[in-house]
Design a protein around this motif. Structure first.
Motif, mmCIF file in Angstrom:
data_model
loop_
_atom_site.group_PDB
_atom_site.id
_atom_site.type_symbol
_atom_site.label_atom_id
_atom_site.label_comp_id
_atom_site.label_asym_id
_atom_site.label_seq_id
_atom_site.Cartn_x
_atom_site.Cartn_y
_atom_site.Cartn_z
ATOM 1 N N MET A 1 36.272 25.808 44.827
ATOM 2 C CA MET A 1 35.424 26.899 45.309
ATOM 3 C C MET A 1 36.165 28.228 45.202
ATOM 4 O O MET A 1 35.584 29.251 44.819
ATOM 5 C CB MET A 1 35.002 26.647 46.759
ATOM 6 C CG MET A 1 34.037 25.500 46.957
ATOM 7 S SD MET A 1 32.397 25.810 46.237
ATOM 8 C CE MET A 1 31.785 27.105 47.334
ATOM 9 N N LEU A 2 37.447 28.213 45.541
ATOM 10 C CA LEU A 2 38.248 29.434 45.437
ATOM 11 C C LEU A 2 38.327 29.902 43.993
ATOM 12 O O LEU A 2 38.118 31.091 43.704
ATOM 13 C CB LEU A 2 39.658 29.179 45.980
ATOM 14 C CG LEU A 2 40.664 30.319 45.783
ATOM 15 C CD1 LEU A 2 40.206 31.593 46.476
ATOM 16 C CD2 LEU A 2 42.049 29.912 46.272
ATOM 17 N N ILE A 3 38.619 28.978 43.089
ATOM 18 C CA ILE A 3 38.704 29.347 41.670
ATOM 19 C C ILE A 3 37.370 29.917 41.190
ATOM 20 O O ILE A 3 37.320 30.936 40.486
ATOM 21 C CB ILE A 3 39.112 28.131 40.810
ATOM 22 C CG1 ILE A 3 40.531 27.681 41.169
ATOM 23 C CG2 ILE A 3 39.028 28.476 39.323
ATOM 24 C CD1 ILE A 3 40.952 26.376 40.522
ATOM 25 N N ALA A 4 36.278 29.266 41.568
ATOM 26 C CA ALA A 4 34.949 29.743 41.179
ATOM 27 C C ALA A 4 34.685 31.142 41.730
ATOM 28 O O ALA A 4 34.150 32.011 41.022
ATOM 29 C CB ALA A 4 33.882 28.770 41.674
ATOM 30 N N ASP A 5 35.053 31.376 42.971
ATOM 31 C CA ASP A 5 34.876 32.707 43.570
ATOM 32 C C ASP A 5 35.650 33.763 42.787
ATOM 33 O O ASP A 5 35.158 34.876 42.564
ATOM 34 C CB ASP A 5 35.350 32.705 45.024
ATOM 35 C CG ASP A 5 34.399 31.991 45.967
ATOM 36 O OD1 ASP A 5 33.235 31.755 45.582
ATOM 37 O OD2 ASP A 5 34.821 31.677 47.099
ATOM 38 N N LEU A 6 36.869 33.421 42.380
ATOM 39 C CA LEU A 6 37.695 34.367 41.627
ATOM 40 C C LEU A 6 37.075 34.655 40.265
ATOM 41 O O LEU A 6 37.084 35.801 39.792
ATOM 42 C CB LEU A 6 39.112 33.827 41.463
ATOM 43 C CG LEU A 6 39.914 33.625 42.759
ATOM 44 C CD1 LEU A 6 41.298 33.078 42.441
ATOM 45 C CD2 LEU A 6 40.020 34.926 43.538
ATOM 46 N N TYR A 7 36.521 33.634 39.621
ATOM 47 C CA TYR A 7 35.832 33.843 38.343
ATOM 48 C C TYR A 7 34.638 34.773 38.524
ATOM 49 O O TYR A 7 34.422 35.711 37.754
ATOM 50 C CB TYR A 7 35.350 32.508 37.775
ATOM 51 C CG TYR A 7 36.425 31.611 37.217
ATOM 52 C CD1 TYR A 7 37.735 32.060 37.076
ATOM 53 C CD2 TYR A 7 36.142 30.308 36.827
ATOM 54 C CE1 TYR A 7 38.715 31.233 36.564
ATOM 55 C CE2 TYR A 7 37.115 29.471 36.303
ATOM 56 C CZ TYR A 7 38.403 29.940 36.181
ATOM 57 O OH TYR A 7 39.373 29.122 35.667
ATOM 58 N N ALA A 8 33.860 34.504 39.572
ATOM 59 C CA ALA A 8 32.641 35.272 39.806
ATOM 60 C C ALA A 8 32.946 36.730 40.151
ATOM 61 O O ALA A 8 32.310 37.654 39.630
ATOM 62 C CB ALA A 8 31.821 34.629 40.923
ATOM 63 N N THR A 9 33.914 36.948 41.036
ATOM 64 C CA THR A 9 34.197 38.313 41.492
ATOM 65 C C THR A 9 34.923 39.146 40.442
ATOM 66 O O THR A 9 34.863 40.376 40.488
ATOM 67 C CB THR A 9 35.026 38.297 42.786
ATOM 68 O OG1 THR A 9 36.223 37.532 42.581
ATOM 69 C CG2 THR A 9 34.236 37.679 43.923
ATOM 70 N N SER A 10 35.611 38.488 39.512
ATOM 71 C CA SER A 10 36.320 39.244 38.477
ATOM 72 C C SER A 10 35.533 39.317 37.171
ATOM 73 O O SER A 10 36.006 39.905 36.199
ATOM 74 C CB SER A 10 37.694 38.619 38.207
ATOM 75 O OG SER A 10 37.568 37.316 37.666
ATOM 76 N N ALA A 11 34.345 38.735 37.138
ATOM 77 C CA ALA A 11 33.548 38.700 35.907
ATOM 78 C C ALA A 11 33.274 40.095 35.351
ATOM 79 O O ALA A 11 33.311 40.305 34.130
ATOM 80 C CB ALA A 11 32.228 37.975 36.165
ATOM 81 N N SER A 12 33.016 41.050 36.228
ATOM 82 C CA SER A 12 32.679 42.402 35.768
ATOM 83 C C SER A 12 33.837 43.096 35.069
ATOM 84 O O SER A 12 33.659 44.126 34.419
ATOM 85 C CB SER A 12 32.217 43.264 36.949
ATOM 86 O OG SER A 12 33.241 43.387 37.917
ATOM 87 N N ARG A 13 35.043 42.517 35.195
ATOM 88 C CA ARG A 13 36.219 43.103 34.543
ATOM 89 C C ARG A 13 36.674 42.270 33.355
ATOM 90 O O ARG A 13 37.808 42.412 32.887
ATOM 91 C CB ARG A 13 37.358 43.231 35.568
ATOM 92 C CG ARG A 13 37.013 44.167 36.718
ATOM 93 C CD ARG A 13 38.210 44.408 37.637
ATOM 94 N NE ARG A 13 38.578 43.223 38.387
ATOM 95 C CZ ARG A 13 37.983 42.854 39.518
ATOM 96 N NH1 ARG A 13 36.987 43.558 40.037
ATOM 97 N NH2 ARG A 13 38.386 41.761 40.157
ATOM 98 N N CYS A 14 35.781 41.412 32.869
ATOM 99 C CA CYS A 14 36.131 40.509 31.769
ATOM 100 C C CYS A 14 35.577 40.977 30.426
ATOM 101 O O CYS A 14 34.916 40.203 29.716
ATOM 102 C CB CYS A 14 35.647 39.089 32.085
ATOM 103 S SG CYS A 14 36.918 38.082 32.869
ATOM 104 N N GLY A 15 35.770 42.223 30.107
ATOM 105 C CA GLY A 15 35.373 42.700 28.787
ATOM 106 C C GLY A 15 33.926 43.145 28.701
ATOM 107 O O GLY A 15 33.359 43.667 29.669
ATOM 108 N N ASP A 16 33.311 42.913 27.531
ATOM 109 C CA ASP A 16 31.941 43.371 27.299
ATOM 110 C C ASP A 16 30.944 42.509 28.076
ATOM 111 O O ASP A 16 31.318 41.542 28.746
ATOM 112 C CB ASP A 16 31.608 43.376 25.804
ATOM 113 C CG ASP A 16 31.746 41.998 25.152
ATOM 114 O OD1 ASP A 16 31.794 40.989 25.878
ATOM 115 O OD2 ASP A 16 31.796 41.937 23.915
ATOM 116 N N ASP A 17 29.677 42.875 27.956
ATOM 117 C CA ASP A 17 28.632 42.197 28.713
ATOM 118 C C ASP A 17 28.593 40.696 28.409
ATOM 119 O O ASP A 17 28.404 39.877 29.319
ATOM 120 C CB ASP A 17 27.276 42.830 28.401
ATOM 121 C CG ASP A 17 26.154 42.206 29.223
ATOM 122 O OD1 ASP A 17 26.075 42.514 30.427
ATOM 123 O OD2 ASP A 17 25.378 41.402 28.662
#
Length: 212
Positions: free
Chosen positions: A125-141
Motif C-alpha cells: 500500500m505504501l509503495i502504491a501510494d508513492l507511485y500515485a502521489t509522484s505520478a504527476s512528476r513522472c514525465g509527460d502525460d
C-alpha cells in the motif's frame, strides 16, 4: 553528600512533624532535588539506550526524521522477533517515502519489510501510494498515466494478499481509474490494451496497459 542518607533524613524529619517551611528542611530538599534530577536523567538515558524503538517514535514526533530512522535501524538490528523487525523496517520505509521523499529507498525498505512478514499488505500500500502521489512528476502525460497503472497494480497486489487492506485498496483503485491512459493516446502510440510498457522516472515498473 550521601544521596541515600539525605533522602532518608528528609523522610524522617517529615515523619517527625517538621514543616515544609522549615529553613533547614528546605535546604536539604533543595540539595536532594539536585541528586534526584541526576538520578532521573541517568534512568532516562538508560531507558532510551535500551529502548531505541521508543526513542525513534519520540524523534519522529519531534520532526527529527533522520534521527528516527537511525533509531529504528538500531531497534531492528537488536530485535530477534521477525514480526517486530518487519514493523521497524516498515516505519523506516514510511518515513523515507512520506517525510523525506526518498522514494527509491522507501520502496526498497518496504519490500524488505514485506519479505519479513508474509501476507502483509501495508508495505505494498505504501509503495502504491508513492507511485500515485509522484505520478504527476513522472514525465509527460503518457508516463504519468503509466505511473497510475503501476499504482493500481500495486494496490491490487496488496488487496490480493491482505484482506485487512482490501477496502482501502479498492477505494484508492476507484479513485485512480479515471486517470488511466486514454485509448486514443494508445492508438497514436501504436499501443494496444494488454500490452506491456515500462514506466519512466524513478518507478521503472513494467505494467500492463489498461485504458480508461
Amino acid at each position: 553528600n550521601d544521596p541515600a542518607f539525605l533522602e532518608e533524613t528528609i523522610k524522617t524529619l517529615k515523619r517527625q512533624g517538621c514543616e515544609d517551611s522549615n529553613p533547614f528542611l528546605a535546604k536539604l530538599e533543595s540539595k536532594w532535588a539536585v541528586y534526584a534530577a541526576e538520578i532521573n536523567a541517568k534512568r532516562q538515558a538508560d531507558f532510551e539506550a535500551n529502548n531505541p524503538g521508543v526513542m525513534a517514535s519520540k524523534m519522529y514526533k519531534e520532526g527529527d526524521y533522520s534521527g528516527a530512522i537511525a533509531k529504528y535501524e538500531e531497534a531492528m538490528n537488536a530485535e530477534t522477533d521477525i514480526s517486530k523487525k518487519a514493523g521497524y523496517q516498515f516505519s523506516i520505509a514510511s518515513i523515507q517515502g512520506r517525510k523525506l521523499n526518498q522514494y527509491s529507498q522507501a520502496r526498497s525498505s518496504a519490500r524488505a519489510a514485506a519479505k519479513m512478514r508474509s501476507g502483509w499488505g501495508d508495505p505494498y500500500m505504501l509503495i502504491a501510494d508513492l507511485y500515485a502521489t509522484s505520478a504527476s512528476r513522472c514525465g509527460d502525460d503518457w508516463n504519468q498515466r503509466l505511473a497510475v497503472l503501476a499504482a493500481i497494480e500495486m494496490y491490487q497486489t496488496a488487496k490480493s494478499i491482505d484482506s485487512s487492506v482490501a477496502d482501502d485498496a479498492s477505494r484508492k483503485i476507484g479513485r485512480y481509474l479515471a486517470a488511466r491512459p486514454a485509448q486514443e493516446e494508445g492508438f497514436m502510440r501504436g499501443v494496444k490494451e494488454g500490452q506491456s510498457a515500462t514506466v519512466g522516472c524513478w518507478i521503472g515498473e513494467t505494467v500492463t496497459i489498461k485504458f480508461k
